[in-house]
Design a protein around this motif. Structure first.
Motif, mmCIF file in Angstrom:
data_model
loop_
_atom_site.group_PDB
_atom_site.id
_atom_site.type_symbol
_atom_site.label_atom_id
_atom_site.label_comp_id
_atom_site.label_asym_id
_atom_site.label_seq_id
_atom_site.Cartn_x
_atom_site.Cartn_y
_atom_site.Cartn_z
ATOM 1 N N GLU A 249 0.926 -0.990 -0.074
ATOM 2 C CA GLU A 249 -0.066 -0.037 -0.037
ATOM 3 C C GLU A 249 0.974 1.317 0.011
ATOM 4 N N LEU A 250 1.895 1.206 0.827
ATOM 5 C CA LEU A 250 2.775 2.461 0.892
ATOM 6 C C LEU A 250 3.521 2.636 -0.638
ATOM 7 N N ASP A 251 3.926 1.676 -1.329
ATOM 8 C CA ASP A 251 4.293 1.745 -2.766
ATOM 9 C C ASP A 251 3.221 2.410 -3.544
ATOM 10 N N GLU A 252 1.911 2.121 -3.441
ATOM 11 C CA GLU A 252 0.867 2.386 -4.143
ATOM 12 C C GLU A 252 0.661 4.046 -3.932
ATOM 13 N N ILE A 253 0.857 4.311 -2.719
ATOM 14 C CA ILE A 253 0.726 5.827 -2.316
ATOM 15 C C ILE A 253 2.097 6.735 -2.863
ATOM 16 N N GLY A 254 3.286 5.971 -2.966
ATOM 17 C CA GLY A 254 4.227 6.604 -3.696
ATOM 18 C C GLY A 254 4.082 6.917 -5.053
#
Length: 280
Positions: A249-254
């Motif tokens: 999910e953090l990578d998606e936000i990035g």
């Protein structure tokens, strides 16, 4: 958000020393190096005078500190930060600068005597502390009675952007929850007057100013720093530790940050609270 924070690395409950949410990754330093006295301490500048002594608390990589030294020369300016890494980065700016020094130090046990400085300044520091009132009281202790305590802090709830991206809504939610879990208050800007009054400060003058990122160059820079900060820094580690989100999910936000930066109509702003006051 601030010059890099004086207090970092400890767990909540440590007498005003919460874990520093941003950490000291290169992307954080890159973000903090953008800050100058002009874009981050404008409310203070009209009150500076030639020859004044200044203490810059949570100086981080030192860009604001060196600017302050230039503006008060030949006054003496000291920048302190608890992070040795930040202090070393700041010392890299000393070539060609005069009247300024950097050292490691703890806001809650500063070595300076009472009434040592004309101006005691902190940018984006109080939002990370469990005891911002105690911090302001210590800042007031080392400030001369006719001097100024100057603090500026962001207010994350004021952050707004266009176009709307649900991933950025999630980013803001995760950041605010993590900052509070670390013992800080991400919406510090609106609380500065209350904290200054509680610390016994007087002659309080409050103001607000904003950062705005809307040009292609500004959007790209802002988005790239946060794309890194939300995926590979201490913030990302802490989010995962707290079980608030996984790395996917953090990578998606990035990636959403980088997509937002490409929006021709892209716009981002945040309000900062500011207080000028005197020791009680």
């Amino acid at each position: 958000m601030g010059a890099l924070l004086l207090v970092s690395g400890a767990q909540p409950g440590g007498g005003g020393e919460p874990r520093y949410t941003h950490g000291h990754h290169e992307s954080v330093l890159r973000s903090h190096r953008w800050r100058t006295a002009e874009n981050s301490a404008g409310y203070l500048l009209p009150h500076l005078r030639v020859g004044a002594s200044v203490l810059d608390i949570g100086c981080g990589p030192g860009t604001i500190t060196v600017d302050l030294a230039r503006l008060v020369a030949p006054g003496v300016v000291v920048g302190i930060d608890r992070s040795e890494e930040a202090v070393e980065a700041a010392r890299g700016l000393l070539e060609g600068a005069s009247g300024v020094s950097f050292e490691a130090g703890d806001l809650f046990s500063m070595r300076f005597g009472d009434r040592s400085f004309d101006v005691v300044h902190a940018h984006q520091v109080l939002q990370h502390l469990e005891d911002p009132v105690g911090a302001l009281a210590e800042m007031a202790r080392v400030c001369r009675p006719d001097g100024l305590v100057a603090v500026r802090d962001g207010d994350y709830a004021s952050m707004t952007w266009y176009p709307e991206y649900p991933e950025l809504d999630r980013w803001l939610e995760l950041y605010r929850r993590t900052a509070r879990a670390n013992g800080g208050e991400p919406d510090a800007g609106r609380r500065l007057v209350a904290w200054a009054r509680a610390a016994g400060c007087t002659d309080i003058t409050a103001s607000a100013s904003a950062w705005c990122f809307a040009t292609p160059e500004d959007r790209k820079w802002w988005a790239e720093t946060w794309a890194d900060r939300v995926t590979v820094t201490e913030l990302a580690v802490r989010v995962r530790e707290l079980g608030l989100a996984d790395q996917e999910e953090l990578d998606e936000i990035g990636r959403a940050w980088l997509r937002w930066a490409e929006e021709e109509d892209g716009w981002f702003s945040m309000i900062h609270g500011e207080v000028l006051c005197r020791p009680g």
